[in-house]
Scaffold this active site. Structure first.
Site, PDB file in Angstrom:
ATOM      1  N   ASP A   1       0.839  -1.200   0.000  1.00 60.15           N
ATOM      2  CA  ASP A   1       0.000   0.000   0.000  1.00 60.15           C
ATOM      3  C   ASP A   1       0.880   1.259   0.000  1.00 60.15           C
ATOM      4  O   ASP A   1       2.115   1.151   0.038  1.00 60.15           O
ATOM      5  CB  ASP A   1      -0.918  -0.035   1.239  1.00 60.15           C
ATOM      6  CG  ASP A   1      -2.239   0.682   0.989  1.00 60.15           C
ATOM      7  OD1 ASP A   1      -2.316   1.506   0.067  1.00 60.15           O
ATOM      8  OD2 ASP A   1      -3.210   0.416   1.742  1.00 60.15           O
TER       9      ASP A   1
ATOM     10  N   ASP B   1     -10.338   2.915  -3.231  1.00 55.64           N
ATOM     11  CA  ASP B   1     -10.750   1.676  -2.565  1.00 55.64           C
ATOM     12  C   ASP B   1     -12.232   1.432  -2.822  1.00 55.64           C
ATOM     13  O   ASP B   1     -13.027   2.368  -2.804  1.00 55.64           O
ATOM     14  CB  ASP B   1     -10.610   1.813  -1.041  1.00 55.64           C
ATOM     15  CG  ASP B   1      -9.176   1.672  -0.574  1.00 55.64           C
ATOM     16  OD1 ASP B   1      -8.254   1.603  -1.412  1.00 55.64           O
ATOM     17  OD2 ASP B   1      -8.983   1.639   0.657  1.00 55.64           O
TER      18      ASP B   1
END
Ligand SMILES: *[C@@H]1O[C@H](CO)[C@@H](O)[C@H](O)[C@H]1NC(C)=O
Ligand SMILES: *[C@@H]1O[C@H](CO)[C@@H](O)[C@H](O)[C@H]1NC(C)=O
Ligand SMILES: *[C@@H]1O[C@H](CO)[C@@H](O)[C@H](O)[C@H]1NC(C)=O
Ligand SMILES: *[C@@H]1O[C@H](CO)[C@@H](O)[C@H](O)[C@H]1NC(C)=O
Length: 420
Positions: A167, A228
């Site tokens: 990430d 997301d």
């Protein structure tokens, strides 16, 4: 090695078209992995950062959650259908590294450690994925890799990890072109093949930096392009919209070994209706997207499980050409997405075509068009298969045949046109 490749790129820069082809065909990550979009399951979307196992004993990020999911993947046919990677997202380690700088799995939630959990996953014929962050901290505030890159890469290899999601919170997006590349090289240096999932472009897009997808495709097996996914239709629709509006920038970088990633499958959770779940499965198949579910496999209702296990759709997703589909047309707020697939006949590809409705007016709606309009031009015609209904049409469809398709509100129809 790096310099040599740059020189080659300069030599051919007079031929921009050839350059693009070479950029995607030759200079892509060749670790032999993810030749088709990765399939599996990941904790994040459904289970987030639940660490309170007292209140949520079945849902907290823990050995228990991973093991019961492994059991369900095997028991309910997901493994046989191709779902392979079991990936632990954020919130798995202790807040502090050890004295030697090693990450320590949370001692209460992962009492037997990650090597033992990896062994459990492997002994069930599945593969083990884990999350880290290219930054000082993970998005949820756990220790990131900065300063510990080599230690973490080696630790993951020693645990038997097969897939790393990296990430990009708490990091400077301007340094990602170097940092993500360097970490990929450290993974490679371990000698253990690990799928490398990068969140690199999404952090750059969000900060006004145009991501270098040539470079990204060369170093990552898959990468997150956009926001997301949340547990809702509007989130799904906005991601699909990004893929449609940006297809000319991103479509050509998808292919065997390197994929655009619109994020997890949320089918079987709280936010999507049955119709909307069909949309996600069909669209993700047409987009050659990774099929990484995030759901509770012990609680999923059978009709949702059936969508996730639909072999015909999975075959479309896993088509070996690896060409990402695009949105070809919009008629009355119903989108027509098409992806070339095998078999090829008379030099013409077969196609998967998804009709996705964004209508909310309540009634099924009929659209009419012919195949020429959406780029299917094989004069020998096509056999049409309605994938969800499992019905083959009785007549051959030619490029000029007038077709009618009826689509439910926020639902979809998926056809496979097999070149004749
Ligand atoms: C490391 O990279 C080389 C060169 O791209 C590749 O041939 C090899 O398979 C990679 N090894 C691993 C373990 O990823
Ligand atoms: C993008 O990366 C490629 C491959 O490393 C490189 O050749 C190219 O110059 C980069 N493009 C830009 C705009 O930096
Ligand atoms: C990419 O998609 C976003 C979101 O849909 C959109 O705002 C943006 O204009 C697109 N970029 C391009 C270059 O089309
Ligand atoms: C197919 O659609 C195109 C574009 O709308 C149109 O020009 C053409 O006449 C159509 N063909 C037939 C046979 O209807």
């Amino acid at each position: 090695m790096y310099l040599r490749q740059n020189k080659k790129m300069l030599l051919i820069s007079a031929l921009p078209f050839v350059c693009i082809l070479l950029a995607t065909r030759v200079y892509s990550l060749e670790n032999g992995l993810a030749r088709t979009p990765p399939m599996g399951w990941m904790t994040w979307q459904r289970f987030r950062c639940i660490t309170d196992c007292g209140t949520f004993p079945n849902d907290c990020i823990s050995e228990n959650l991973v093991k019961r999911t492994v059991d369900a993947l095997v028991r309910d046919g997901f493994k046989d259908a191709g779902y392979e990677y079991v990936i632990i997202d954020d919130c798995w380690p202790e807040m502090k590294r050890s004295g030697e700088g090693l990450l320590i799995p949370d001692k209460i939630r992962f009492p037997n450690g990650m090597k033992a959990l990896g062994d459990y996953i492997h002994s069930n014929g599945l593969k083990f994925g884990i999350y880290q962050d290219y930054g000082t901290k993970t998005c949820a505030g756990y220790p990131g890799i900065i300063g510990y890159e080599e230690l973490d890469a080696n630790l993951f290899a020693s645990w038997g990890v097969d897939y790393v999601k990296l990430d990009g919170c708490y990091a400077d997006p301007k340094t990602m072109d170097e940092g993500y590349v360097a970490f990929g090289q450290l993974l490679n240096k371990t000698g253990r093949p690990m799928v490398y999932s990068c969140s690199w472009p999404v952090y750059q897009e969000g900060n006004g930096i145009d991501p270098n997808f040539t470079l990204i495709a060369k170093h990552c097996n898959l990468w997150r392009n956009w926001d997301d996914i949340d547990d809702s239709w509007s989130s799904l629709a906005s991601i699909a919209n990004y893929f449609a509006e940006n297809e000319s920038r991103i479509q050509q970088f998808a292919g065997p070994g390197h994929w655009n990633d619109p994020d997890m499958l949320i089918i079987g959770n709280f936010g999507l209706s049955l119709e909307q779940s069909k949309v996600q499965m069909a669209l993700w198949a047409v987009l050659a997207a990774p099929l990484i579910m995030s759901n509770d496999l012990d609680a999923i209702r059978p009709e949702y499980r059936e969508i996730l296990l639909n072999r015909e759709i999975i075959n479309i997703n896993q088509d070996s050409l690896g060409i990402q589909g695009v949105r070809r047309k919009v008629i009355n707020n119903i989108e027509i997405w098409a992806r070339p697939i095998l078999p090829k006949n008379n030099d013409f590809y077969s196609f998967a075509v998804a009709y996705v409705s964004h209508r909310t007016d309540g009634a099924p709606f009929k659209i009419q068009f012919n195949l020429t309009e959406i780029g299917l031009t094989n004069s020998h015609g096509y056999v049409e298969l309605d994938v969800f209904e499992d019905v083959i049409s009785s007549t051959i469809k030619y490029p000029d045949t007038l077709l009618s398709v009826i689509v439910n509100p926020t639902g979809c129809v998926l056809h496979k046109f097999i070149a004749f």
